[in-house]
Design a protein around this motif. Structure first.
Motif, PDB file in Angstrom:
ATOM      1  N   LEU A   1       0.816  -1.214   0.000  1.00  0.00           N
ATOM      2  CA  LEU A   1       0.000   0.000   0.000  1.00  0.00           C
ATOM      3  C   LEU A   1       0.849   1.263   0.000  1.00  0.00           C
ATOM      4  CD1 LEU A   1      -2.702  -1.036   2.640  1.00  0.00           C
ATOM      5  CD2 LEU A   1      -2.938  -1.033   0.150  1.00  0.00           C
ATOM      6  N   GLU A   2       2.147   1.106   0.157  1.00  0.00           N
ATOM      7  CA  GLU A   2       3.011   2.274   0.320  1.00  0.00           C
ATOM      8  C   GLU A   2       3.386   2.930  -1.003  1.00  0.00           C
ATOM      9  OE1 GLU A   2       6.282   0.814   2.595  1.00  0.00           O
ATOM     10  OE2 GLU A   2       5.091   0.514   4.423  1.00  0.00           O
ATOM     11  N   SER A   3       3.392   2.170  -2.091  1.00  0.00           N
ATOM     12  CA  SER A   3       3.751   2.721  -3.400  1.00  0.00           C
ATOM     13  C   SER A   3       3.226   1.784  -4.474  1.00  0.00           C
ATOM     14  CB  SER A   3       5.270   2.885  -3.535  1.00  0.00           C
ATOM     15  OG  SER A   3       5.913   1.611  -3.437  1.00  0.00           O
ATOM     16  N   GLY A   4       3.330   2.223  -5.745  1.00  0.00           N
ATOM     17  CA  GLY A   4       2.882   1.378  -6.832  1.00  0.00           C
ATOM     18  C   GLY A   4       1.373   1.255  -6.886  1.00  0.00           C
ATOM     19  N   SER A   5       0.902   0.213  -7.546  1.00  0.00           N
ATOM     20  CA  SER A   5      -0.537   0.012  -7.700  1.00  0.00           C
ATOM     21  C   SER A   5      -0.867  -1.468  -7.560  1.00  0.00           C
ATOM     22  CB  SER A   5      -1.005   0.528  -9.065  1.00  0.00           C
ATOM     23  OG  SER A   5      -0.287  -0.087 -10.121  1.00  0.00           O
ATOM     24  N   LEU A   6      -2.130  -1.745  -7.244  1.00  0.00           N
ATOM     25  CA  LEU A   6      -2.600  -3.117  -7.074  1.00  0.00           C
ATOM     26  C   LEU A   6      -3.598  -3.446  -8.174  1.00  0.00           C
ATOM     27  CD1 LEU A   6      -2.970  -3.082  -3.204  1.00  0.00           C
ATOM     28  CD2 LEU A   6      -1.474  -4.616  -4.495  1.00  0.00           C
ATOM     29  N   HIS A   7      -3.553  -4.725  -8.611  1.00  0.00           N
ATOM     30  CA  HIS A   7      -4.356  -5.142  -9.752  1.00  0.00           C
ATOM     31  C   HIS A   7      -4.988  -6.503  -9.485  1.00  0.00           C
ATOM     32  CE1 HIS A   7      -2.663  -1.941 -12.370  1.00  0.00           C
ATOM     33  NE2 HIS A   7      -1.657  -2.058 -11.520  1.00  0.00           N
TER      34      HIS A   7
END
Length: 324
Positions: free
Chosen positions: A296-302
């Motif tokens: 949850l700290e960076s990037g994205s979830l898919h």
């Protein structure tokens, strides 16, 4: 992204208000002078000290601390406990609990034919319930029915829109005189409330803290032993909780499934979490996913793969680390 106490953003469509028959739920009954004592020894919550005015959200764990079921327990009288839980885990839960009754004065049965579970939502539901509407989460009110059997009314965690209740009433009683709510919209209210029920696809996937069970009143850390207690307590007190359940808005057109894996854009080779609950909110698909906190700290979830539909993180209605 850190946790905060902001409420889930308001929906733009009319709020979900009314009643829905929870056809995906069943009811177990424990009866006998030792019914509560027996369940107290098996579940994550204190049923021994539970009063007739209190409901208990509880988990049933394996010896490894993995959730086999989550349920809501109420006491119509001093020798009866009714437990509402997803119907697809009821038979296995009933069978497993029955194995441990032994000499306890407790009889366990499937009471789904006798009792019906209803979800009630909004101020219109509170008005219809009148004096039977509990004011606080996990309080129980009583609603008289035509055959003289009291229905049990439990206040559920709110969804950011209005009050919610779980009504257990005799199966023969008429439907509540309220607008009809779609079951998928009701599931969306559970998502907004941060409440994930263990269902068939997610059996043994989570320890209680992974689905925030202790944050919404589902674990008592002062009670006696129950299956998996050491694992649950160790996770709590040693600070080893690295995964939590969070709500997400799903990209339009995607249809999430229970237990579907989710992936992080910065670590596409392995799953970052698992879908714990699905529903619909404001006409959009929403879900609760157990996810690595680091993701949850960076990037994205898919959804499904690192190239799958985007999941937009939504805030929880409670603060992680502060039980409700």
């Amino acid at each position: 992204m850190t946790q905060n106490s902001h409420p889930i953003p308001p929906v733009s469509a009319p709020p979900v208000r009314g009643a829905v028959r929870l056809t995906d739920f069943g009811v177990m009954r424990a009866q006998g002078e030792e019914a509560a004592k027996f369940l107290h020894s098996q579940l994550t919550q204190d049923l021994a000290l539970q009063t007739l005015q209190q409901a208990r959200l509880a988990g049933y764990c394996s010896a490894k601390g993995r959730l086999l079921a989550t349920l809501l327990a109420v006491k119509p009288d001093d020798q009866t406990v009714l437990m509402a839980l997803p119907a697809d885990v009821l038979p296995a839960t009933l069978k497993r609990l029955s194995m441990f009754v032994l000499r306890a004065k407790c009889k366990l049965t499937d009471a789904s034919g006798d009792w019906a579970a209803w979800g009630l939502s909004g101020d219109v539901a509170a008005t219809w319930l009148g004096a039977a509407a509990p004011a606080q989460t996990w309080q129980v009110g009583r609603l008289a029915t035509a055959d003289g059997t009291d229905a049990q009314v439990t206040r559920l965690p709110d969804d950011g829109i209005g009050p919610r209740f779980l009504l257990l009433q005799p199966a023969s009683a008429p439907a509540p005189a309220l607008p009809e709510v779609d079951l998928a919209d009701w599931h969306g209210l559970d998502v907004r409330a941060g409440l994930a029920w263990v269902r068939g696809a997610t059996v043994e996937q989570f320890v209680p803290q992974m689905v925030n069970l202790e944050l919404i009143g589902g674990v008592n850390f002062q009670k006696g032993c129950y299956p998996g207690q050491e694992v649950v307590a160790r996770s709590q007190y040693r600070g080893t909780i690295k995964r939590r359940t969070h709500p997400f808005l799903v990209a339009e057109g995607a249809q999430p499934q229970l237990a579907q894996e989710i992936f992080h854009s910065e670590d596409p080779g392995q799953p970052a979490g698992l879908v714990a609950a699905t529903g619909r909110s404001d006409g959009r698909e929403v879900l609760l996913a157990e996810v690595k906190l680091a993701a949850l700290e960076s990037g994205s979830l898919h959804l499904g793969s690192a190239e799958g539909p985007l999941l937009t993180h939504q805030p929880l209605p409670y603060i992680v680390g502060e039980p409700q």
